[in-house]
Write an enzyme that holds these catalytic residues in place. Structure first.
Site, PDB file in Angstrom:
ATOM      1  CB  SER A   1     -40.528 -28.682  29.023  1.00  0.00           C
ATOM      2  OG  SER A   1     -41.294 -28.379  30.360  1.00  0.00           O
TER       3      SER A   1
ATOM      4  CG  ASP B   1     -45.346 -22.030  28.246  1.00  0.00           C
ATOM      5  OD1 ASP B   1     -45.943 -22.605  28.842  1.00  0.00           O
ATOM      6  OD2 ASP B   1     -44.380 -22.520  27.556  1.00  0.00           O
TER       7      ASP B   1
ATOM      8  CG  HIS C   1     -45.101 -25.962  28.320  1.00  0.00           C
ATOM      9  ND1 HIS C   1     -44.266 -25.004  28.907  1.00  0.00           N
ATOM     10  CD2 HIS C   1     -44.461 -26.971  28.557  1.00  0.00           C
ATOM     11  CE1 HIS C   1     -43.165 -25.639  29.222  1.00  0.00           C
ATOM     12  NE2 HIS C   1     -43.511 -26.777  29.566  1.00  0.00           N
TER      13      HIS C   1
END
Ligand code: MLT
Length: 221
Positions: A122, A172, A203
Site C-alpha cells: 500500500s 480494491d 486492499h
C-alpha cells in the site's frame, strides 16, 4: 532481540526508526543474496512486514524502516492531501531521503546496495514505485502489493534489468484497477520486466499474495 539484529547506528541513519536483520542460516553462506527492503502500509511500523519477509525469502537480510511522516498519529512514507491524492513535493523529498537511507544502511550493515529488493504494501508499495521511477539502480527488483501510480515522470527512467511483481485486488476500494494497470504500463515502458498477479480480493493481502510473490521471487531473482 537476537544477536543478528541491530538498532540505529551512525549519523546517516537518523531519520528512520528501523530494524535490520542480517542474513541467517544457509542463506548467510550463499552469495550473492538479496536484502529485502520492507515498507509497511499507512499506520504500520517497522515490525509489520518482518514475518512476510521471512515467508518470502527465509533467512534473507531485511531492512525495515518506519515511515517518518505522521498522519493523525499513523506512520507513512510521504504526505497525502486526501486518499489517493499525493503531496508530490513531499513524495519526491521523502523518496530521496529513503534512497539515501538505504545507501547509508548498506554501508553500516555491510550489504550489497546493488542487490536490494523492495517489498512494499500500500503506502509502502507506493514509495517503492516512486523509488523505481525516480532513482533507477537503487532497487534490483520490487514486490509491490496493492500499489498505485505515485507520480508520472516527465521522462521515463531506464529500468531495463529491473524485475517487478505487482499484486492487485480486482475489488480494491482504495486502488482502482485502472491505476494498477497504468503503473504496470509505466514500468513496462521504462523497460522493467513486470509480472502482474490479479486476485479477486480487496486492499488487504493474504496467503495468495504471499504464495505468488514467493514463487515469482524464486523464479526471477
Ligand atoms: C497512499 O496513501 O499511499 C495510498 O492511498 C494507500 C494508503 O496508504 O491508503
Amino acid at each position: 532481540m537476537s544477536t543478528n539484529e541491530k538498532n540505529i547506528t551512525g549519523q546517516e541513519l537518523v531519520g528512520y526508526v528501523h530494524r535490520f536483520i542480517a542474513a541467517s542460516g544457509s542463506v548467510a553462506d550463499q552469495q550473492p543474496t538479496p536484502t529485502l527492503l520492507l515498507l509497511h502500509g499507512t499506520g504500520g511500523t517497522e515490525e509489520d512486514l518482518l514475518s512476510l519477509g521471512n515467508m518470502l525469502f527465509p533467512g534473507a537480510a531485511m531492512l525495515s524502516p518506519r515511515g517518518n511522516v505522521l498522519e493523525d498519529g499513523m506512520s507513512r512514507f510521504f504526505r497525502r492531501l486526501a486518499e489517493g491524492v499525493f503531496d508530490l513535493d513531499d513524495l519526491h523529498r521523502r523518496t530521496g531521503e529513503l534512497t539515501a537511507f538505504v545507501r547509508a544502511a548498506a554501508e553500516t550493515y555491510h550489504f550489497d546496495p546493488s542487490n536490494v529488493i523492495a517489498v512494499g504494501y500500500s503506502n509502502g508499495a507506493n514509495i517503492a514505485a516512486s523509488m523505481l521511477l525516480s532513482s533507477p539502480g537503487v532497487l534490483r527488483g520490487a514486490i509491490l502489493l496493492r500499489p498505485m501510480v505515485p507520480f508520472i515522470p516527465d521522462q521515463l527512467p531506464d529500468l531495463s534489468g529491473t524485475s517487478v511483481f505487482v499484486s492487485a485486488g480486482r475489488m480494491d476500494p482504495i486502488v482502482p484497477q485502472a491505476q494498477t494497470e497504468q503503473l504496470i504500463q509505466l514500468l513496462q515502458q521504462a523497460g522493467a520486466s513486470v509480472h502482474a498477479n490479479w486476485l479477486n480480493g480487496g486492499h488487504g493481502i493474504g496467503l495468495e499474495d504471499v504464495r505468488a510473490a514467493r514463487s515469482w521471487l524464486v523464479t526471477n531473482l
